[in-house]
Each structure stands twice: as structure tokens, then as C-alpha cells.
Write an enzyme that holds these catalytic residues in place. Structure first.
Site, PDB file in Angstrom:
ATOM      1  N   ASP A   1      -8.073  -5.789  -6.243  1.00 36.49           N
ATOM      2  CA  ASP A   1      -7.786  -4.574  -5.475  1.00 36.49           C
ATOM      3  C   ASP A   1      -8.341  -3.352  -6.197  1.00 36.49           C
ATOM      4  OD1 ASP A   1      -6.775  -2.631  -3.831  1.00 36.49           O
ATOM      5  OD2 ASP A   1      -4.684  -2.945  -4.363  1.00 36.49           O
TER       6      ASP A   1
ATOM      7  N   HIS B   1      -6.743  -5.780  -1.741  1.00 33.78           N
ATOM      8  CA  HIS B   1      -5.624  -4.900  -1.403  1.00 33.78           C
ATOM      9  C   HIS B   1      -4.633  -5.562  -0.449  1.00 33.78           C
ATOM     10  CE1 HIS B   1      -3.592  -1.089  -1.244  1.00 33.78           C
ATOM     11  NE2 HIS B   1      -3.768  -0.958   0.053  1.00 33.78           N
TER      12      HIS B   1
ATOM     13  N   SER C   1       0.831  -1.196   0.000  1.00 35.09           N
ATOM     14  CA  SER C   1       0.000   0.000   0.000  1.00 35.09           C
ATOM     15  C   SER C   1       0.877   1.263   0.000  1.00 35.09           C
ATOM     16  CB  SER C   1      -0.969  -0.027   1.180  1.00 35.09           C
ATOM     17  OG  SER C   1      -1.995   0.909   1.006  1.00 35.09           O
TER      18      SER C   1
END
Length: 284
Positions: free
Chosen positions: A201, A258, A49
Site C-alpha cells: 500500500d 490499499h 482507509s
């Protein structure tokens, strides 16, 4: 530790990725001073991330410090999962969301306009306004997990108060829409790199990462853009898809969002283990 780090004054907060690299490097050096028997081990930096910036920041700092450092770190490479690295090439969400059915054509035009606006603001270095064009995702399950008594005991945080990172985020707000692309290009020329994405994601979509990778200028850029994508299997199941050139692996993990290790832990373990052990991916 995430959520339990602390500082007693404003000077302790990072404001950009140079600060991040400096602080993480200091932590790693102190770690090896405490555990010198681990110094000779292969060292990889990994994260996901927003660590699409943190990972290159630390890796690049080690890369620059190592030649003259008294304590040399045995740096081998880095791995970035679903990472925000270069907002200019990673803001066009519209086509992805439209093609998976989450928005209609009217929304698609809106997303296109917002992407153009964000890029325009970045080019003008209006970082705060550019930041306002995105919405950070709250991973609500993390505080619940990390505050469990058994977890707190296992990570030795004592009576420290958990914080959600909002103060840290405020100090880094101008950093969000800045790029670490030049660092990644230099690191690709010198170390092993893995970049992976979850297929589903919607925070940092696979297509956005692909757009970023195709914009990179490094020694195997042309070869990467012509490289075939293979099916990757784990225990006779399709885990995802892989593209490889010397020193670089790109992976897309099937049925993952994600947080790839959370969604597909078995496949994520196979992926990272193969990368660090320099083993090929089972493909067909």
C-alpha cells in the site's frame, strides 16, 4: 449505503468525526430496533482507509453511550485496515517510496520537505492548507461495480442516483488532517483492536501505521514495542506477519495494496475471522 446515502439539506452533512460518530451511532441503534433478535450478538466495527477515523468515531461513541443507553450494543472491538488515523505521525512517505524504488533521492528530499510542511500546518491548525498537501485516491472500479444492475438490485437502492462522495468530502475537508489518536488510545485500553496493512500500500503505507502505533500511549504500549513479529500462514502459504499483545493484533498482509480484501480475499477472511472468533494466528 456507500454512494446511495442522501440528505435534503446542509445540516445532514457531517463536518467532523464527532458528527460522524453521532450519525453512525443513530444508524446502528435504528438497525437494532428493526432487528432486535441480533442485539445480543458480538458487535465489531470495521473499515479501511479514511475509516481509520470513522471506525474509532463510531466505536468511541458506542463506548461513551453504552453505560446509560436504553439500547446497549454488545461492543467487543474494532478493526482498521490501511487507515488514516493520525496525520502527524503518518505523513512521512519519503523513506517508504524511496526504499521500494518509486522515487529517487531528489524526490526523497521533496517528500521530506512536504511532510515537514504538512506537520507544520497541522500544528498551526491550518487544516485546509494541510489538506492540500495530500491527494485523495479515486477508486475508479467502485462506481462501475456498485452501479451494475445486479448489484443495485441486491442492495435494494431502487432508482436512487449514485453519488461519488465529493460533496461529503467537501464538508469534511477540515477534518482530513485532524487526529483521532486519543480515542484510539482509550479504546485500546477497553476493547479488542485489530490494525492491518497491505504490504504494498502506497496510500497508507505499513511503515506509516507502524510509526503511528509506536506513538500511542496505552496500557500495553511498552509491551507492544518489544513484541516479536511472527510469520502468519494460511494453508501452508505465508499470508503475512503478525504482532500480538493482550487485546491487540497488528497484521501486515503480503502482496496486498490499499484494498486488502480485494487483493487477498482468502487471507483477509482468515484474518478477520480469527480476530472476531478470538483464535490465534498460525505462526512460526
Amino acid at each position: 449505503l456507500p454512494g446511495f446515502s442522501f440528505t435534503r439539506n446542509d445540516a445532514g452533512y457531517a463536518r467532523n468525526e464527532t458528527d460522524v460518530g453521532r450519525d453512525l451511532y443513530a444508524a446502528i441503534v435504528q438497525f437494532f430496533m428493526l432487528f432486535p433478535e441480533l442485539k445480543s450478538n458480538d458487535f465489531y466495527v470495521s473499515g479501511e482507509s479514511y475509516a481509520g477515523k470513522y471506525v474509532p468515531a463510531l466505536t468511541y461513541t458506542i463506548h461513551k453511550k453504552n453505560p446509560t443507553a436504553e439500547l446497549k450494543i454488545n461492543l467487543k472491538g474494532m478493526a482498521i485496515g490501511d487507515g488514516l488515523c493520525d496525520p502527524v505521525t503518518m505523513t512521512d512517505y519519503g523513506d517508504f517510496l524511496y526504499n521500494i524504488g518509486l522515487i529517487d533521492e531528489i524526490n526523497l528530499q521533496y517528500f521530506k520537505q512536504q511532510s515537514e510542511l504538512a506537520i507544520s500546518l497541522i500544528n498551526k491548525q491550518q487544516w485546509h492548507k494541510a489538506f492540500e498537501s495530500i491527494t485523495p485516491q479515486d477508486m475508479g472500479y467502485w462506481p462501475k461495480f456498485i452501479n451494475k444492475p445486479a448489484v443495485r438490485k441486491s442492495i435494494h437502492v431502487g432508482n436512487l442516483t449514485f453519488n461519488d462522495g465529493s460533496v461529503v468530502e467537501n464538508y469534511l475537508e477540515e477534518d482530513v488532517m485532524k487526529s483521532v489518536k486519543p480515542w484510539i488510545e482509550e479504546l485500546l485500553d477497553n476493547y479488542k483492536v485489530l490494525i492491518y496493512n497491505g504490504q504494498l500500500d502506497v496510500i497508507i503505507a505499513y511503515t506509516l501505521t507502524e510509526n503511528f502505533l509506536n506513538s500511542l500511549n496505552w496500557k500495553y504500549a511498552a509491551q507492544y514495542q518489544q513484541s516479536p513479529r511472527y510469520i502468519w500462514q494460511v494453508d501452508h502459504q505465508v499470508a503475512g506477519y503478525v504482532r500480538e499483545v493482550p487485546g491487540f493484533v497488528q497484521v501486515m498482509i503480503r502482496n496486498a495494496g490499499h484494498m486488502v480484501p480485494y487483493d487477498q480475499p482468502k487471507w483477509a477472511f482468515d484474518m478477520i475471522s480469527r480476530f472476531t472468533a478470538e483464535k490465534s494466528f498460525p505462526t512460526q
